[in-house]
Design a protein around this motif. Structure first.
Motif, PDB file in Angstrom:
ATOM      1  N   VAL A   1       0.999  -1.267   0.134  1.00  0.00           N
ATOM      2  CA  VAL A   1       0.063  -0.146   0.173  1.00  0.00           C
ATOM      3  C   VAL A   1       0.923   1.293   0.100  1.00  0.00           C
ATOM      4  CG1 VAL A   1      -1.648   1.455   1.430  1.00  0.00           C
ATOM      5  CG2 VAL A   1      -1.957  -0.898   1.133  1.00  0.00           C
ATOM      6  N   ALA A   2       1.880   1.202   0.610  1.00  0.00           N
ATOM      7  CA  ALA A   2       2.906   2.257   0.835  1.00  0.00           C
ATOM      8  C   ALA A   2       3.458   2.655  -0.600  1.00  0.00           C
ATOM      9  CB  ALA A   2       4.034   2.088   1.962  1.00  0.00           C
ATOM     10  N   LEU A   3       4.018   1.671  -1.237  1.00  0.00           N
ATOM     11  CA  LEU A   3       4.582   1.746  -2.599  1.00  0.00           C
ATOM     12  C   LEU A   3       3.408   2.188  -3.563  1.00  0.00           C
ATOM     13  CD1 LEU A   3       6.791   1.296  -4.565  1.00  0.00           C
ATOM     14  CD2 LEU A   3       5.829  -0.949  -5.053  1.00  0.00           C
ATOM     15  N   LEU A   4       2.385   1.833  -3.677  1.00  0.00           N
ATOM     16  CA  LEU A   4       1.255   2.014  -4.496  1.00  0.00           C
ATOM     17  C   LEU A   4       0.695   3.514  -4.350  1.00  0.00           C
ATOM     18  CD1 LEU A   4      -0.544  -1.521  -4.987  1.00  0.00           C
ATOM     19  CD2 LEU A   4       0.777  -0.283  -6.688  1.00  0.00           C
ATOM     20  N   ASN A   5       0.373   3.869  -3.030  1.00  0.00           N
ATOM     21  CA  ASN A   5      -0.229   5.099  -2.775  1.00  0.00           C
ATOM     22  C   ASN A   5       1.079   5.993  -3.073  1.00  0.00           C
ATOM     23  OD1 ASN A   5      -2.488   4.447  -1.479  1.00  0.00           O
ATOM     24  ND2 ASN A   5      -1.872   4.542   0.621  1.00  0.00           N
ATOM     25  N   ALA A   6       2.166   5.712  -2.889  1.00  0.00           N
ATOM     26  CA  ALA A   6       3.405   6.745  -3.169  1.00  0.00           C
ATOM     27  C   ALA A   6       3.480   6.926  -4.595  1.00  0.00           C
ATOM     28  CB  ALA A   6       4.696   6.308  -2.784  1.00  0.00           C
ATOM     29  N   MET A   7       3.353   5.713  -5.585  1.00  0.00           N
ATOM     30  CA  MET A   7       3.347   6.095  -7.043  1.00  0.00           C
ATOM     31  C   MET A   7       1.883   6.757  -7.422  1.00  0.00           C
ATOM     32  SD  MET A   7       4.324   2.238  -8.563  1.00  0.00           S
ATOM     33  CE  MET A   7       4.046   2.349 -10.073  1.00  0.00           C
ATOM     34  N   MET A   8       0.903   6.639  -6.876  1.00  0.00           N
ATOM     35  CA  MET A   8      -0.558   7.477  -7.070  1.00  0.00           C
ATOM     36  C   MET A   8      -0.158   8.727  -6.567  1.00  0.00           C
ATOM     37  SD  MET A   8      -3.541   4.837  -6.697  1.00  0.00           S
ATOM     38  CE  MET A   8      -3.421   4.191  -5.151  1.00  0.00           C
ATOM     39  N   HIS A   9       0.444   9.217  -5.709  1.00  0.00           N
ATOM     40  CA  HIS A   9       0.949  10.556  -5.398  1.00  0.00           C
ATOM     41  C   HIS A   9       1.565  11.181  -6.394  1.00  0.00           C
ATOM     42  CE1 HIS A   9       2.129  13.714  -2.303  1.00  0.00           C
ATOM     43  NE2 HIS A   9       2.954  13.561  -3.049  1.00  0.00           N
ATOM     44  N   VAL A  10       2.615  10.543  -6.653  1.00  0.00           N
ATOM     45  CA  VAL A  10       3.283  11.256  -7.930  1.00  0.00           C
ATOM     46  C   VAL A  10       2.584  11.562  -9.223  1.00  0.00           C
ATOM     47  CG1 VAL A  10       5.273  10.940  -9.474  1.00  0.00           C
ATOM     48  CG2 VAL A  10       5.398  10.028  -7.494  1.00  0.00           C
TER      49      VAL A  10
ATOM     50  N   HIS B   1      10.057   2.971   4.096  1.00  0.00           N
ATOM     51  CA  HIS B   1       9.028   1.987   4.571  1.00  0.00           C
ATOM     52  C   HIS B   1       9.153   0.954   3.376  1.00  0.00           C
ATOM     53  CE1 HIS B   1       5.366   0.522   6.462  1.00  0.00           C
ATOM     54  NE2 HIS B   1       5.066   0.027   5.290  1.00  0.00           N
ATOM     55  N   CYS B   2       9.114   1.415   2.110  1.00  0.00           N
ATOM     56  CA  CYS B   2       9.143   0.595   0.807  1.00  0.00           C
ATOM     57  C   CYS B   2      10.606  -0.198   0.809  1.00  0.00           C
ATOM     58  CB  CYS B   2       8.872   1.271  -0.084  1.00  0.00           C
ATOM     59  SG  CYS B   2       6.974   1.942  -0.179  1.00  0.00           S
ATOM     60  N   GLY B   3      11.538   0.695   1.355  1.00  0.00           N
ATOM     61  CA  GLY B   3      12.927   0.107   0.984  1.00  0.00           C
ATOM     62  C   GLY B   3      13.375   0.365  -0.485  1.00  0.00           C
ATOM     63  N   ILE B   4      12.787   1.390  -0.945  1.00  0.00           N
ATOM     64  CA  ILE B   4      13.089   1.784  -2.340  1.00  0.00           C
ATOM     65  C   ILE B   4      13.501   3.308  -2.403  1.00  0.00           C
ATOM     66  CG2 ILE B   4      12.276   1.863  -4.765  1.00  0.00           C
ATOM     67  CD1 ILE B   4      10.553  -0.381  -4.073  1.00  0.00           C
ATOM     68  N   PRO B   5      14.355   3.660  -3.223  1.00  0.00           N
ATOM     69  CA  PRO B   5      14.648   5.178  -3.172  1.00  0.00           C
ATOM     70  C   PRO B   5      13.412   5.992  -3.953  1.00  0.00           C
ATOM     71  CG  PRO B   5      16.639   4.098  -3.935  1.00  0.00           C
ATOM     72  CD  PRO B   5      15.361   2.913  -3.907  1.00  0.00           C
ATOM     73  N   ALA B   6      13.189   7.254  -3.169  1.00  0.00           N
ATOM     74  CA  ALA B   6      12.051   7.787  -3.732  1.00  0.00           C
ATOM     75  C   ALA B   6      12.045   8.147  -5.297  1.00  0.00           C
ATOM     76  CB  ALA B   6      11.951   9.264  -3.018  1.00  0.00           C
ATOM     77  N   GLU B   7      13.091   8.462  -5.754  1.00  0.00           N
ATOM     78  CA  GLU B   7      13.170   8.828  -7.218  1.00  0.00           C
ATOM     79  C   GLU B   7      13.027   7.627  -7.936  1.00  0.00           C
ATOM     80  OE1 GLU B   7      12.977  10.903 -10.065  1.00  0.00           O
ATOM     81  OE2 GLU B   7      13.427  11.984  -8.118  1.00  0.00           O
ATOM     82  N   GLU B   8      13.336   6.331  -7.491  1.00  0.00           N
ATOM     83  CA  GLU B   8      12.783   5.143  -8.530  1.00  0.00           C
ATOM     84  C   GLU B   8      11.365   4.932  -8.516  1.00  0.00           C
ATOM     85  OE1 GLU B   8      14.895   1.543  -7.434  1.00  0.00           O
ATOM     86  OE2 GLU B   8      16.532   2.483  -7.186  1.00  0.00           O
ATOM     87  N   ILE B   9      10.632   5.153  -7.212  1.00  0.00           N
ATOM     88  CA  ILE B   9       9.016   5.255  -7.201  1.00  0.00           C
ATOM     89  C   ILE B   9       8.890   6.175  -8.064  1.00  0.00           C
ATOM     90  CG2 ILE B   9       7.295   5.436  -5.484  1.00  0.00           C
ATOM     91  CD1 ILE B   9       9.061   4.529  -3.244  1.00  0.00           C
ATOM     92  N   ARG B  10       9.106   7.442  -8.147  1.00  0.00           N
ATOM     93  CA  ARG B  10       8.717   8.358  -9.292  1.00  0.00           C
ATOM     94  C   ARG B  10       9.059   8.083 -10.383  1.00  0.00           C
ATOM     95  NH1 ARG B  10       7.302  13.223  -7.286  1.00  0.00           N
ATOM     96  NH2 ARG B  10       7.695  13.473  -4.999  1.00  0.00           N
ATOM     97  N   ALA B  11      10.033   7.492 -10.695  1.00  0.00           N
ATOM     98  CA  ALA B  11      10.421   7.060 -12.283  1.00  0.00           C
ATOM     99  C   ALA B  11       9.382   5.756 -12.576  1.00  0.00           C
ATOM    100  CB  ALA B  11      11.571   6.546 -12.306  1.00  0.00           C
TER     101      ALA B  11
ATOM    102  N   PRO C   1       6.507  10.034  -2.059  1.00  0.00           N
ATOM    103  CA  PRO C   1       7.676   9.039  -2.264  1.00  0.00           C
ATOM    104  C   PRO C   1       8.708   9.093  -1.001  1.00  0.00           C
ATOM    105  CG  PRO C   1       6.981   9.537  -4.399  1.00  0.00           C
ATOM    106  CD  PRO C   1       6.164  10.618  -3.422  1.00  0.00           C
ATOM    107  N   GLU C   2       9.213  10.528  -0.765  1.00  0.00           N
ATOM    108  CA  GLU C   2      10.357  10.748  -0.006  1.00  0.00           C
ATOM    109  C   GLU C   2       9.894  10.289   1.472  1.00  0.00           C
ATOM    110  OE1 GLU C   2       8.854  12.769  -2.262  1.00  0.00           O
ATOM    111  OE2 GLU C   2      10.468  12.692  -3.572  1.00  0.00           O
ATOM    112  N   LYS C   3       8.530  10.245   1.877  1.00  0.00           N
ATOM    113  CA  LYS C   3       8.124   9.859   3.019  1.00  0.00           C
ATOM    114  C   LYS C   3       7.926   8.396   3.245  1.00  0.00           C
ATOM    115  CE  LYS C   3       4.034  10.834   5.954  1.00  0.00           C
ATOM    116  NZ  LYS C   3       2.858  11.372   6.180  1.00  0.00           N
ATOM    117  N   MET C   4       7.599   7.666   1.953  1.00  0.00           N
ATOM    118  CA  MET C   4       7.363   6.359   2.038  1.00  0.00           C
ATOM    119  C   MET C   4       8.466   5.422   1.703  1.00  0.00           C
ATOM    120  SD  MET C   4       4.107   5.691   2.729  1.00  0.00           S
ATOM    121  CE  MET C   4       4.272   6.964   3.744  1.00  0.00           C
ATOM    122  N   ALA C   5       9.593   5.968   1.079  1.00  0.00           N
ATOM    123  CA  ALA C   5      10.758   5.274   0.613  1.00  0.00           C
ATOM    124  C   ALA C   5      11.477   4.293   1.632  1.00  0.00           C
ATOM    125  CB  ALA C   5      11.822   6.289   0.049  1.00  0.00           C
TER     126      ALA C   5
END
Ligand code: SF4
Length: 704
Positions: free
Chosen positions: A238-247, A284-294, A278-282
């Motif tokens: 949920v953290a990862l997907l919400n972060a992607m949707m945030h972007v 928790h997800c174990g993934i850099p925010a920029e990768e989530i954004r990309a 993503p910067e807040k979720m990174a």
């Protein structure tokens, strides 16, 4: 495996293993299947994986049940103490007449005390007709809805989310639609091992230049083909997907026109997503925010995108929330209802879609028509010509798989009819399930082998394997396909629909089916999804996808292009919050345990461990760990480890696998000698009632 040219007969049918539903040809000689070849079916275009190609010889295994068995009066106490090669230490042979009478008498006696004392587990490995009959038997014959099957253990949470937000529990597009996509997210799915033929289409998509986003706590094989690999921490979906949707919201990459035309609750969703940058979720997800954004940008900017998911998404206490996020992601990017777009939970068993469609679930009648609606119940009572309980049957949703085991311990369920399911291996906290089975006053098991569950039975009815029966199955693509018998059942074993019918008649019902086509015709009376699909069409065409809009229409690969089957025709955004798993690692149990399947073995191993080629390739219970974890434990690859959770311990051989994250253990659940489900957590998702197979806190120690 025989000489390639040496056969007398070819029989076109469907693979008995996974939900891909590959069509195949059994090559038969002297009453035995010699080998198998792929056919040009809609889901496989001649392809097969190792299970479909080599996993057929289990049907000829000497352990096959060939005569009805009744537990001996002098048998030892019930337990996993029967040798499948020699059941006569605990059971005696019986005639069909005696066994059916005995089976029905025990169930009828409990029914006479209280109808709800009896529950049923049907099977996703039988035909649609058998699933339909099984749920009908419980509802018509006992007057309640305590009937379920293994969908509860795989995609129940996905179905709950899809029904809630899209209005339909099935896929919105076939997986083959990826040929028309330019971006695809595959999350919580090790498709190369679990849906191998579907995975070939995913690989080809990437080779053609399609952009794959592969997200999974394990570095699954499809990652090699991915434009973005997101190996997130277990449970952080949920953290990862919400972060992607945030972007997507922040950068205004959403499809405003689609949202306005086809959805509801968008403003609430947008507001909710503000809390997940993503910067807040990174962390928790174990993934850099920029990768989530990309990854978010890639998905949102695609012309046509698909989302595929497996049990890595669904088997969590927040599995329904995980699926809600995937639905929201597809909706906000306008990725439902067009060629190359869609939501696709990859279904597990060969007929789990069909069995669910046929009503083999405790809350819905066929076609997901709720049992709580009096008009719907009345319609089925009319189709069935009455029910045992009077004019109506219960309006209460029945108990689910894990709830039924708890109800046995509580004394609320005292008898069961189990067809083709193996809860003594497949349930979470399986020692609890085994203790429940041992407590039953009357257990009827219908199966092809003396499974671990059958060891607890009072009476065993020998059934037919898939290559021995006539019937239809429905794959993950909504394709209804015809299965044909290549060989007869061994000895006195019978087709399952006949056994259910015989039992029903001994329970006072008046069933007179002479062939599965008659059952299919009855199903059509209550199932609009089968409109324009006839037995004759299936015999002639092999497969028809539902919905089929005319007698000539091969069926709709993509649905919901002009709205959704919900009030107002709109799909819904349902926001989800980040919730923790039911238990988290601590000093005593410091690692994370994930269970799953492996390529060569199917579920509880009943079939594939009796298949010579498959068992030769994977003969031993094992678990996989990262090299750093093995080093930390002082264990060499191939050494033995003891895994212990709050439920119990097993000892297995350790493998080194860099795909498994450090401090995480992956264990397949096919091996009875080290049953993974001794370890798993029975905590349930509150909506889908699915257990958390994908997260448990575990201790790992070097074993002798
Ligand atoms: Fe059978 Fe699935 Fe393999 Fe196809 S992909 S051959 S259906 S196990």
């Amino acid at each position: 495996v025989g000489d390639r040219a040496d056969y007398d007969e070819e029989v076109a049918s469907v693979c008995p293993f996974c939900g891909v539903g590959c069509q195949l040809s059994f090559k038969v000689k002297d009453g035995r299947i010699r080998y198998v070849e792929g056919l040009d079916g809609p889901a496989n275009e001649n392809r097969l994986c190792v299970k479909g190609r080599f996993g057929f010889d289990y049907i000829h295994h000497p352990h096959r049940l060939t005569k009805p068995l009744i537990r001996r009066e002098d048998a030892p106490p019930k337990g996993l103490n029967v040798d499948p090669a020699n059941p006569l230490t605990h059971f005696r042979e019986a005639t069909w007449e005696e066994a059916l009478e005995y089976a029905a008498k025990g169930l009828a006696e409990l029914r006479a005390q209280k109808g709800t004392y009896v529950a049923g587990f049907g099977s996703a490995k039988g035909s649609n007709e058998e699933a339909y009959l099984f749920q009908k038997l419980i509802r018509q014959g006992f007057g309640h809805n305590n009937v379920d099957h293994c969908t509860r253990l795989c995609h129940a949470s996905s179905v709950a989310a899809l029904l809630e937000n899209v209005g339909s529990g099935a896929v919105t597009a076939t997986f083959n639609e990826i040929e028309n996509a330019d971006v695809a997210l595959i999350i919580g799915s090790n498709a190369i091992e679990n849906h191998p033929v579907a995975a070939t289409y995913f690989k080809q998509f990437a080779r053609r230049g399609g952009k794959l986003i592969v997200a999974d706590p394990r570095g699954v094989g499809l990652g090699r083909f991915a434009a973005h690999r997101l190996q997130f921490k277990p449970g952080a979906d949920v953290a990862l997907l919400n972060a992607m949707m945030h972007v997507i919201v922040e950068e205004e990459l959403y499809d405003a026109d689609y949202i306005a035309r086809f959805t509801e609750n968008w403003e609430e969703m947008k507001t909710h997503l503000k809390g997940f940058p993503p910067e807040k979720m990174a962390e928790h997800c174990g993934i850099p925010a920029e990768e989530i954004r990309a990854a978010a940008r890639t998905f949102a900017k695609g012309r046509a995108g698909m989302i595929f998911w497996g049990m890595g998404v669904s088997q969590h206490v927040h599995g329904t929330d995980n699926a809600r996020c995937l639905i929201s992601l597809a909706l906000m990017t306008g990725n439902v209802g067009r060629p190359g777009t869609g939501l696709h939970p990859l279904r597990g068993q060969n007929n789990v879609q069909g069995a669910s469609d046929a009503g083999l679930i405790p809350m819905f009648l066929p076609d997901y028509q709720t049992v709580t609606d009096a008009d719907i119940r009345r319609r089925f009572v009319q189709i069935w010509g009455g029910v045992w309980s009077g004019e109506d049957f219960s309006a209460e949703k029945g108990l689910t798989v894990v709830e039924i085991m708890d109800a046995i311990h509580a004394g609320d369920i005292r008898g069961m009819y189990i067809m083709g399911e193996n809860p003594a291996m497949s349930d979470p906290d399986v020692d609890h399930a085994r203790a429940a089975l041992a407590k039953l006053e009357h257990l009827v098991v219908q199966d092809i082998f003396l499974t671990e569950t059958a060891m607890f039975a009072d009476v065993i009815l020998p059934a037919s394997a898939w290559p021995e029966k006539t019937g239809t199955v429905t794959n993950t693509n909504r394709q209804v396909q015809m299965g044909r018998p290549a060989v007869p059942p061994p000895g006195q074993a019978r087709e399952d629909w006949r056994i259910i019918t015989d039992l029903a008649n001994r329970l006072g019902l008046d069933w007179s089916y002479g062939h599965p086509r008659e059952i299919f015709a009855e199903m059509k009376r209550g199932m609009g999804s089968l409109d324009n699909i006839t037995w004759e069409r299936l015999e002639a065409e092999g497969a028809v996808t539902y919905p089929s809009l005319s007698p000539e229409d091969p069926g709709q690969a993509v649905v919901f292009g002009d709205g959704f089957p919900r009030a107002g025709g709109r799909a819904r955004f349902t926001p989800a919050n980040v919730l923790p798993p039911d238990e988290t690692p601590d000093a005593e149990y410091p690692f994370v345990l994930i269970t799953g399947r492996q390529l060569e073995h199917w579920h509880t191993g009943t079939m594939t461990r009796r298949s010579a080629v498959l068992d030769a390739v994977e003969p031993e219970a094992n678990c996989s760990m990262h090299p750093s974890t093995l080093r930390k434990l002082g264990v060499e690859p191939g050494g033995m480890v003891r895994l212990t959770t709050r439920r119990g311990s097993v000892e297995v051989m350790a493998r080194m696998d860099r795909a498994v994250a450090p401090d995480t253990v992956f264990i397949p659940f096919a091996y009875v000698e080290a049953a993974a489900n001794i370890l798993t957590n029975p905590a349930l998702d509150p909506f889908g009632k699915i257990p958390e197979f994908k997260f448990a806190a575990v201790r790992v120690e070097k074993a002798a």
